[in-house]
Design an enzyme around this catalytic site. Structure first.
Site, PDB file in Angstrom:
ATOM      1  N   CYS A   1      41.381  48.231  48.040  1.00  0.00           N
ATOM      2  CA  CYS A   1      42.452  47.656  47.211  1.00  0.00           C
ATOM      3  C   CYS A   1      41.892  47.030  45.937  1.00  0.00           C
ATOM      4  O   CYS A   1      41.095  46.093  45.990  1.00  0.00           O
ATOM      5  CB  CYS A   1      43.212  46.618  48.034  1.00  0.00           C
ATOM      6  SG  CYS A   1      44.221  45.476  47.073  1.00  0.00           S
ATOM      7  N   GLY A   2      42.326  47.524  44.770  1.00  0.00           N
ATOM      8  CA  GLY A   2      41.846  47.008  43.489  1.00  0.00           C
ATOM      9  C   GLY A   2      42.220  45.556  43.249  1.00  0.00           C
ATOM     10  O   GLY A   2      41.417  44.759  42.767  1.00  0.00           O
ATOM     11  N   HIS A   3      43.458  45.193  43.587  1.00  0.00           N
ATOM     12  CA  HIS A   3      43.895  43.806  43.400  1.00  0.00           C
ATOM     13  C   HIS A   3      43.093  42.856  44.298  1.00  0.00           C
ATOM     14  O   HIS A   3      42.819  41.714  43.920  1.00  0.00           O
ATOM     15  CB  HIS A   3      45.387  43.678  43.702  1.00  0.00           C
ATOM     16  CG  HIS A   3      46.262  44.369  42.701  1.00  0.00           C
ATOM     17  ND1 HIS A   3      46.254  44.064  41.357  1.00  0.00           N
ATOM     18  CD2 HIS A   3      47.185  45.357  42.857  1.00  0.00           C
ATOM     19  CE1 HIS A   3      47.124  44.827  40.716  1.00  0.00           C
ATOM     20  NE2 HIS A   3      47.705  45.631  41.598  1.00  0.00           N
ATOM     21  N   CYS A   4      42.727  43.342  45.484  1.00  0.00           N
ATOM     22  CA  CYS A   4      41.912  42.532  46.399  1.00  0.00           C
ATOM     23  C   CYS A   4      40.537  42.271  45.798  1.00  0.00           C
ATOM     24  O   CYS A   4      40.000  41.163  45.892  1.00  0.00           O
ATOM     25  CB  CYS A   4      41.754  43.230  47.747  1.00  0.00           C
ATOM     26  SG  CYS A   4      43.302  43.590  48.603  1.00  0.00           S
TER      27      CYS A   4
END
Length: 320
Positions: free
Chosen positions: A92-95
């Protein structure tokens, strides 16, 4: 034909796969890369720019607790602590963007709210139980009754996370923990670990007993609530025991007394107002804003090691 593993934190720099060409070997390599990314995710530590991060270790200084299906109940649900838990996926990029902010928030909240992280791709039972539908999902588990997890709905910076969590403590009426420091190491671990260290010097039990001491500690707790979220810690010591400490800071006007110390800058300010939560909180705000003129201390005095208070009234030594 060259196979490359794209599971790292930077997909613009895939790692070259040099293992066997069997399905099992390829699967093992991919899982190893995923596990390493989980370690990076939990610590907020980014891999070095010098190639593969597969040899990196979990940062032992991280204050983010790795939560799993096997330890979640024991650490979170069965504790009296408040918890802020992130459910994430390694891809997950946002993670990944949240990782350093999450790690910093964990450090800033240390001693107030515990911060954890769950790899939802591995511990799907927890993700399903807490209705995780996207990543990252952050849940707050209140102190005491944890039958209901509260959805986090604020910003993704460490400051926003910290302020939101501390606000929840206020909602639940959780007072800051004001501990007695009985050694130099305890002072370093529990007070000097923030930019500002506040030390209350309370009267000996002979002067007022346990009831009076508990009232003074309550004053410090209420003052701490009024400055919750500020970069400081408040602790206390027994008066008359730390003579070098008191003389260095010129605390020769009786008890209770209070000194505000900046250990990095070697500066201090002695509170000489009334020993009330409102007056103390006002002093702390003035020091933090620079409105109070502080004094230099050439060498910080060290605490002598003492016996912690057992919560009881003073008992004079018995004669043999």
């Amino acid at each position: 034909y060259q196979r490359r593993v794209h599971g790292g934190s930077d997909k613009s720099k895939p790692e070259k796969y040099q293992g066997d060409r069997s399905a099992n070997a390829i699967t093992d390599a991919a899982l190893k890369a995923a596990r390493e990314l989980v370690k990076q995710r939990l610590t907020g530590k980014k891999p070095s720019s010098g190639g593969s991060s597969s040899g990196s270790k979990k940062d032992s200084k991280s204050d983010v607790v790795e939560l799993t299906s096997s330890n979640f109940d024991e650490l979170v649900l069965n504790s009296n602590d408040a918890w802020l838990v992130e459910f994430f996926a390694p891809w997950c990029g946002h993670c990944k963007n949240l990782a350093p902010e999450w790690a910093k928030a964990a450090t800033d909240l240390k001693g107030s709210v515990k911060v954890g992280a769950v790899d939802a791709t591995i511990h799907g039972d927890l993700a399903q139980k807490y209705d995780v539908k996207g990543y990252p999902t952050i849940k707050f588990f209140a102190p005491g009754d944890k039958s209901k997890a509260i959805e986090y709905n604020a910003g993704r910076t460490s400051d926003a996370i910290v302020q939101w969590a501390l606000g929840k403590l206020d909602e639940y009426g959780v007072a800051p923990d004001i501990i007695e420091v009985v050694s130099e190491q305890a002072l370093k671990d529990n007070c000097y670990n923030k930019p500002i260290c506040v030390v209350g010097v309370l009267p000996h039990l002979i002067d007022g007993g346990a009831k009076s001491r508990l009232e003074y500690i309550e004053v410090l707790k209420e003052a701490a609530k009024q400055v919750r979220g500020k970069p400081l810690n408040i602790v206390w010591v027994q008066g008359g025991v730390q003579e070098k400490f008191e003389s260095t800071y010129r605390m020769n006007f009786g008890y209770p007394a209070l000194v505000v110390i900046s250990e990095p800058k070697k500066r201090y300010f002695v509170h000489k107002g009334s020993f009330t939560s409102k007056s103390i909180a006002s002093t702390l705000k003035d020091v933090l804003s620079g409105r109070q003129r502080t004094q230099e201390v050439r060498e910080l005095p060290k605490l002598v090691t003492t016996t912690p208070w057992d919560g009881k009234d003073y008992e004079p030594p018995t004669e043999e």
